[in-house]
Design an enzyme around this catalytic site. Structure first.
Site, PDB file in Angstrom:
ATOM      1  N   HIS A  15       1.056  -0.842   0.029  1.00  0.00           N
ATOM      2  CA  HIS A  15       0.097  -0.195   0.387  1.00  0.00           C
ATOM      3  C   HIS A  15       0.578   1.435  -0.028  1.00  0.00           C
ATOM      4  O   HIS A  15       2.325   1.302  -0.083  1.00  0.00           O
ATOM      5  CB  HIS A  15      -0.895   0.057   0.911  1.00  0.00           C
ATOM      6  CG  HIS A  15      -0.187   0.114   2.403  1.00  0.00           C
ATOM      7  ND1 HIS A  15       0.175   0.802   2.863  1.00  0.00           N
ATOM      8  CD2 HIS A  15       0.339  -1.399   3.379  1.00  0.00           C
ATOM      9  CE1 HIS A  15       0.423   0.462   3.914  1.00  0.00           C
ATOM     10  NE2 HIS A  15       0.870  -0.591   4.396  1.00  0.00           N
ATOM     11  N   ALA A  16       0.127   2.799   0.233  1.00  0.00           N
ATOM     12  CA  ALA A  16       1.138   3.482  -0.169  1.00  0.00           C
ATOM     13  C   ALA A  16       2.296   3.377   0.931  1.00  0.00           C
ATOM     14  O   ALA A  16       3.365   4.289   0.051  1.00  0.00           O
ATOM     15  CB  ALA A  16       0.203   4.657  -0.245  1.00  0.00           C
TER      16      ALA A  16
END
Length: 87
Positions: A15-16
């Site tokens: 994810h980010a």
């Protein structure tokens, strides 16, 4: 070109935050860096490409480095992925 397979250990996948850490590390590499996920080739120096690949926990990826310092770059990135990318 050198490559190595590694399994993503992050519970939430790339994810980010971990994608950002990996992209920042790849930007410091002098070689061209790709990740193979199934049939997809992903440019590691782009956080957006990494997030769009939707790489989940337990996914086996192949890190490929081609160019100057390819062996050193591969070792650095594989160790970073194996360490959990700060999570």
């Amino acid at each position: 070109m050198v490559s190595q397979k590694v399994v993503v250990k992050n519970e939430s996948g790339l994810h980010a935050r971990p994608a950002g850490i990996l992209a920042q590390a790849a930007m410091k590499c002098k070689s061209n860096v790709l990740i193979m996920v199934g049939d997809k080739k992903v440019q590691v120096k782009s956080i957006l490409n990494l997030m769009a690949a939707a790489i989940k926990c337990g996914t086996e990826i192949e890190v490929q480095c081609d160019g100057e310092n390819e062996e050193e770059d591969l070792k650095t990135l594989v160790e970073l992925i194996e360490s959990g990318l700060g999570e």
